[in-house]
Design an enzyme around this catalytic site. Structure first.
Site, PDB file in Angstrom:
ATOM      1  N   HIS A 367       0.823  -1.213   0.000  1.00 36.16           N
ATOM      2  CA  HIS A 367       0.000   0.000   0.000  1.00 36.16           C
ATOM      3  C   HIS A 367       0.846   1.246   0.000  1.00 36.16           C
ATOM      4  CE1 HIS A 367      -3.022  -2.809   2.096  1.00 36.16           C
ATOM      5  NE2 HIS A 367      -2.754  -3.153   0.862  1.00 36.16           N
ATOM      6  N   CYS A 680      -7.396   0.732 -20.103  1.00 30.55           N
ATOM      7  CA  CYS A 680      -6.889   1.429 -18.916  1.00 30.55           C
ATOM      8  C   CYS A 680      -5.730   0.699 -18.234  1.00 30.55           C
ATOM      9  CB  CYS A 680      -8.018   1.679 -17.925  1.00 30.55           C
ATOM     10  SG  CYS A 680      -8.792   0.185 -17.309  1.00 30.55           S
TER      11      CYS A 680
HETATM   12  C1  PEP Z   1      -5.863  -3.970 -15.383  1.00 25.48           C
HETATM   13  O1  PEP Z   1      -5.958  -5.103 -14.938  1.00 25.48           O
HETATM   14  O2  PEP Z   1      -5.342  -3.700 -16.464  1.00 25.48           O
HETATM   15  C2  PEP Z   1      -6.390  -2.826 -14.606  1.00 25.48           C
HETATM   16  C3  PEP Z   1      -6.437  -1.631 -15.143  1.00 25.48           C
HETATM   17  O3  PEP Z   1      -6.769  -3.035 -13.323  1.00 25.48           O
HETATM   18  P1  PEP Z   1      -5.737  -3.258 -12.121  1.00 25.48           P
HETATM   19  O4  PEP Z   1      -4.378  -2.919 -12.628  1.00 25.48           O
HETATM   20  O5  PEP Z   1      -6.188  -2.361 -11.028  1.00 25.48           O
HETATM   21  O6  PEP Z   1      -5.930  -4.700 -11.839  1.00 25.48           O
END
Ligand code: PEP
Ligand code: MG
Length: 755
Positions: A367, A680
């Site tokens: 964290h 993303c």
């Molecule tokens: C991903 O898995 O690409 C994502 C954007 O979510 P996280 O990185 O939070 O798992």
């Protein structure tokens, strides 16, 4: 008992007199070895000092040939002296010459001595030298003598650490009191920082080593232990830790150590030999730290760490110091150093002055690492004993991209890093200048560049980068950095601040993605064999709808009178999406019934990050308002390669046909269904990744804020139609003369794009 004339207390008293005499460093050392030899009835007493080059130099001797002083230099893997230094452990032998590590230097004339007792000269767990006594006769040194020699070594440690010996050291071979060190750990947060060490928990420096009155010191020790125990009991009774969780376990461990007879005995024994109570605690702690550095079993290490913490508490109790170090007067360019640190503690520091963070623990998903990234400070974890190696104010360089740490760097290293920092700053200034330019490719294709966020500290990045919005708001971060489950009012207030900060730009909130490695300290976690494939994200949300419904309620209320976009993580089947969306409908109905103001519009989307969705797109797309590809997880699951495991994570290239084909499939299906799609994951946060995405046809992506400038600079110079023409055929028929990545790199070079 043979030897030990007058015992250690008499010796310490005499040593104190010698320490106070106005003589040169060499004379003082010479007197010390004579005193020790006489007191221990040994024919030889020698002091070896560890030098910056890692070797051990004979600095003084009684008994060995005087001409060997400052001439004899041993490697740390050489002889018994080297072994004492490298193991940081005493060696006590009645027949030294039969020991496999025995080796002798003819110039010392030591071959006639049979028995050997060597102890490390330790400070904060670091070896500064070796103190040795030898006897001609084959004799066994008693445990008391060993203890006495270790106590004496503390006096030498203070002398070496004070820098007094620098006056008699050869240039380039000074005592390694504060050596230049190049250490490498785990990169936690990108960036390069040059600055000065600030210890998160400042070490107490013991000034008075030798006791005036041993009885009084023993009483001080006992009183402090009693007070420490009472303190721990009080803390355990307090309500905030009485409800279980990590905190309580640690305190429980402290309490059992505080009653541990072995520990108490070692403390009292150290003080009984003539040390002050503080020096006694330091003696025991130093041994403990030296052990900690050599133990690999994580459980034992953790216990030794606890014991070290307890030692610190006892020390502060003795010195009457407050537990919390002052946070206000942070110097400029502060590099924080800690054994471990919670995210909330990091947020307590003045962000404007903090440049970097170095931890002994802390993985990339910890964290505190998440918060460091959000704050934009360079951070490196897993550097053994860093808190013991540094002194407050030391110059230090942190390279959060590679995991390198340079402690007390040489001038050329410092200036090389200084140049890199300047270069980065120049680049950042160039990127800032692009902030208000429309994000459009050279051939007129608009590309929506949004940022990923999750904490309040991320919000200024929207304005700083000129992003088109927040494409992924990771709501779990608020839960992960809290010490208890955030109340619905706290969730609502965060979501409202996010929408306010976005000022009308779109924000896509992702519902809680907890479970797996994202554990909440206040929620009981099940041990799972494969946490990434386990009970996490939407699976947990649907099984515990109470948690998810209250989050949805907070989101709906925060967006009253505005637009709300919500998406679900780790959707693996259409039915999961239906079920999750149904929760939103139910909350909407309930709020409507209670006449709450509702959002103007609610859009509900799914993250595409589980490969099974690739084969359900036809039925999924009509149900969703939008899709967002989570490439981090999608790549991890498609290649079956743990994204957090460096050994395998970099083994497969996301810019290769299998992943690019999957992305193309998602894009084409979404387009055909008339639904917007963005990406993303981290793939968009590298210019070459963004180049590939634009080449596939993506026109919206969400990035790590620090990456936005470089991606924007690249796309402003890009002819999107050209990269499309290049990439689509390559994805369908992968090249045989090189990789797709290489083709993209060559394209960028030919087009003059900065990757
Ligand atoms: C991903 O898995 O690409 C994502 C954007 O979510 P996280 O990185 O939070 O798992
Ligand atoms: Mg994910």
């Amino acid at each position: 008992m043979r030897g030990a004339l007058g015992g250690p207390r008499v010796l310490l008293r005499r040593l104190r007199e010698v320490m106070a005499e106005p003589v040169s460093a060499q004379e003082r050392l010479d007197k010390i070895v004579v005193l020790i030899a006489a007191n221990m009835v040994a024919e030889v007493c020698s002091v070896y000092v560890l030098r910056v080059d890692g070797t051990l130099e004979l600095y003084a001797t009684e008994g060995l040939k005087p001409e060997a002083v400052h001439q004899t230099v041993l490697r740390q893997d050489e002889g018994l002296v080297g072994l004492v230094a490298s193991e940081a452990n005493p060696i006590n032998l009645s027949e030294a010459q039969t020991h496999p590590a025995f080796s002798f230097r003819p110039e010392t004339g030591e071959e006639i001595y049979h028995s050997f007792l060597g102890v490390p000269v330790l400070r904060a767990g670091n070896t500064l030298g070796v103190l040795v006594v030898q006897n001609r006769a084959s004799r066994a040194y008693s445990e008391e003598e060993e203890e006495a020699l270790q106590t004496t070594a503390m006096v030498l440690a203070e002398m070496i650490a004070s820098g007094e010996l620098l006056s008699i050291a050869k240039p380039g071979a000074e005592p390694a009191i504060r050596p230049r060190l190049h250490l490498t750990g785990q990169p936690l947060a990108e960036g390069i920082a040059l600055g000065h060490v600030v210890l998160h928990e400042p070490r107490v420096t013991v000034k008075n080593v030798i006791a005036d009155d041993v009885g009084a010191e023993l009483k001080r020790l006992d009183d402090s232990i009693t007070a420490l125990r009472a303190d721990l009991d009080l803390m355990l009774e307090r309500r905030d830790v009485a409800d279980g969780g990590e905190h309580r376990e640690v305190l429980d461990a402290y309490r059992s150590f505080a009653n541990d007879q072995g520990w108490l005995h070692r403390l009292r024994e150290a003080v009984s030999t003539g040390l002050t109570a503080e020096a006694g605690v330091e003696r025991v702690q130093s041994d403990n730290r030296a052990r900690m550095l050599r133990v690999t079993d994580p459980y034992i290490r953790e216990r030794l760490h606890d014991l070290d913490d307890l030692g610190n508490r006892l020390m502060r109790q003795l010195m009457g110091q407050d537990h919390a170090p002052p946070r206000e007067q942070l110097p400029d360019n502060a590099i924080l150093v800690a054994r471990s640190m919670g995210p909330a503690a990091l947020l307590d520091y003045d962000r404007r002055k903090l440049r970097g963070l170095i931890l002994e623990e802390g993985g990339p998903t910890s964290h505190v690492a998440i918060v460091a990234r959000a704050l934009g400070i360079a951070a490196v974890g897993e550097i053994d004993n860093i808190a013991g190696l540094v002194e407050s104010g030391d110059a230090v360089i942190v390279d959060g991209s590679t995991g390198d740490v340079h402690l007390r760097p040489a001038a050329d290293v410092e200036s090389a890093y200084g140049e890199r920092v300047k270069l980065r700053a120049r680049r950042q200034a160039q990127y800032r200048a692009l902030r208000d330019k429309p994000s459009v490719t050279k051939d007129g294709q608009p590309i929506a560049l949004m940022i990923n966020a999750g904490l309040l500290v991320d919000l200024p990045h929207i304005a700083e980068t000129g992003a088109a919005g927040i494409g992924l708001f990771r709501t779990e971060l608020q839960f992960m950095i809290a010490t208890e489950m955030p109340r619905i009012s706290e969730q609502l207030s965060l979501y409202r601040s996010v929408l306010d900060a976005a000022g009308g730009k779109p924000v896509t909130f992702r519902t809680l993605d907890i479970g797996g490695d994202k554990v909440l300290p206040y929620m009981r976690a099940e041990q799972e064999e494969n946490p990434a494939l386990g009970w996490r994200a939407i699976r947990l949300g649907l099984d515990r709808p109470g948690l998810m419904r209250s989050q949805i309620r907070a989101l709906l209320q925060a967006a009253a009178g505005r637009d709300l976009k919500v998406m679900f993580p780790m959707i693996a089947t259409c039915a999961e999406f239906d079920e999750a969306k149904e929760l939103i409908e139910r909350e909407l109905t309930s709020l409507r019934r209670r006449r709450h103001k509702l959002p103007d519009r609610v859009e509900v989307g799914a993250m595409v990050e589980v490969p099974s969705l690739l084969f359900q797109l036809d039925s999924l797309i009509p149900k969703v308002d939008f899709l967002s590809v989570g490439s981090n997880d999608l790549v991890q699951f498609m290649f079956a390669a743990d994204r957090g495991n460096r050994r395998v994570a970099e083994r497969f290239d996301p810019l290769s046909a299998p992943i690019l084909r999957a992305l193309l499939l998602i894009l084409d299906k979404a387009r055909a269904g008339g639904k917007p799609v963005a990406l993303c994951g981290e793939l968009a946060s590298k210019p070459i990744g963004a180049l590939a995405l634009i080449g596939l046809g993506f026109r919206a992506m969400s990035l790590t804020p620090s990456a936005l400038g470089a991606v924007k600079a690249m796309l402003l110079d890009l002819d999107a139609s050209k990269v499309e023409a290049l990439l689509r055929p390559l994805v369908e028929t992968p090249p045989t003369d090189g990789t797709i990545r290489e083709k993209l790199e060559a394209f960028a070079a030919a087009e003059g794009l900065q990757l």
